[in-house]
Design an enzyme around this catalytic site. Structure first.
Site, short mmCIF file in Angstrom:
data_model
loop_
_atom_site.label_atom_id
_atom_site.label_comp_id
_atom_site.label_asym_id
_atom_site.label_seq_id
_atom_site.Cartn_x
_atom_site.Cartn_y
_atom_site.Cartn_z
N GLU A 12 0.78 -1.21 0.05
CA GLU A 12 -0.10 0.04 0.11
C GLU A 12 0.98 1.38 0.10
OE1 GLU A 12 -2.61 -3.47 1.05
OE2 GLU A 12 -0.46 -2.63 1.83
N HIS A 24 -10.89 -5.42 8.08
CA HIS A 24 -11.69 -5.34 6.66
C HIS A 24 -13.06 -4.38 7.07
CE1 HIS A 24 -9.21 -8.60 5.61
NE2 HIS A 24 -9.71 -8.57 4.35
#
Length: 342
Positions: free
Chosen positions: A76, A145
């Site tokens: 990321e 998540h």
């Protein structure tokens, strides 16, 4: 900031529409901008051949090729850092982080670099990039998540933060974000990705950043919310109207930074009461900033304490307790009634 229009329809003369879900509207917005501007590129994990973890980029790789829709390594920080470099080089990158909970390795790139180039260069450079992040709970996902940590990004000067709650807004806000000269964190409520369909104009249009929307006009109490929480909030507002005759005004912030202070304050001055709903933790959440803004600008209109209905100051729990953690319509309804009865 301009006063908000009612509902979710974009201000556009476009008449042709498609019935789209929110995730389809995101894809349509990406397709439209990739078609219109060669500087736009999409990058992220599995966004190319696989079409993204939620299929938000499905078909774009086949249409525009691997130089415009780029599969990246699972890194990321590298995704966002590459996006910054592309933006500084004249491109318009749209980076995808698969889940908000995966964005933390890229946090340094966002707050130390993307958000600071305009001030660091005294306005000589900007970073016109978008970082898309599905966020929020309710889909029975594993740890990391389901976070709703928009306050992290709102706190950082130089970042704009946007979250749609309808398909029409998703396309229009995404278009405006891609065209904006500054970095935009674009938060997509994945609970709503396929929750419903609505008419979305087929052509290009923008929903201006920085403008809230009044989803329901009312006179007794204002409820402020955004993203996925607009829907249980609307249910609660309709319930108290039908059962108790309480007239609720529902304000969907849409842009979290910069905040549409004018609409926030004008609504409170009309009703004198406020409930703020968000799924992130309560402590130092964006709801506290909304409440403080009301206190600073409109305290003489206040008729009752401001209520916050939020997630809890704990990690999002796994499946058995997830519904308890998220603000449900019944919790919002109770807060509305308590505020009106004060």
């Amino acid at each position: 900031m301009s006063s908000a229009a009612s509902g979710s329809e974009p201000e556009s003369g476009e008449t042709d529409t498609d019935r789209l879900t929110l995730v389809e509207a995101v894809r349509d917005g990406l397709y439209t901008e990739l078609s219109a501007d060669d500087r736009v590129v999409v990058l992220g994990e599995d966004v190319g051949k696989n079409g993204g973890v939620f299929r938000a980029t499905e078909g774009l790789y086949e249409e525009f090729g691997g130089n415009r829709v780029v599969d990246t390594p699972l890194a990321e920080s590298g995704i966002v850092g590459t996006g910054i470099g592309l933006a500084l080089s004249g491109m318009r990158p749209v980076a995808e982080i698969q889940f908000m909970g995966f964005s933390y390795p890229a946090f340094d790139q966002l707050v130390s670099h993307a958000a600071r180039f305009r001030s660091r260069s005294h306005g000589a450079y900007t970073v016109p990039m978008v970082v898309r992040m599905p966020y929020g709970g309710g889909i029975r996902a594993p740890e990391h998540h389901s976070e709703s940590k928009e306050a992290f990004f709102v706190h950082e000067p130089g970042l704009k933060v946007v979250t749609p709650s309808t398909p029409a807004d998703a396309k229009g806000l995404l278009t405006a974000a891609i065209r904006d000269p500054d970095p935009v964190v674009f938060l997509e409520p994945k609970l709503l990705y396929r929750a419903f369909r609505e008419d979305v104009p087929t052509g290009t249009y923008e929903v201006p950043l920085g403008d809230a929307a009044i989803r329901r006009a009312g006179s007794d109490v204002t409820v402020y919310t955004w993203g996925a929480m607009t829907h249980p909030t609307r249910i609660a507002a309709d319930n108290v109207a039908d059962e108790y005759g309480v007239d609720v005004e529902l304000v969907d912030l849409r842009t979290l930074s910069p905040l549409d202070v004018e609409t926030v304050v004008d609504s409170f001055e009309k009703t004198g009461r406020a409930v703020i709903v968000h799924e992130g933790p309560k402590t130092a959440g964006l709801g506290a900033e909304v409440a403080a803004t009301i206190q600073e600008r409109a305290v003489l209109h206040q008729e009752a304490p401001i209520q916050r209905v939020t997630g809890f100051d704990a990690p999002v729990p796994l499946h058995a307790l997830e519904d308890y953690y998220l603000p449900q319509a019944v919790r919002v309804q109770d807060a509305i009634l308590e505020t009106v009865d004060f």
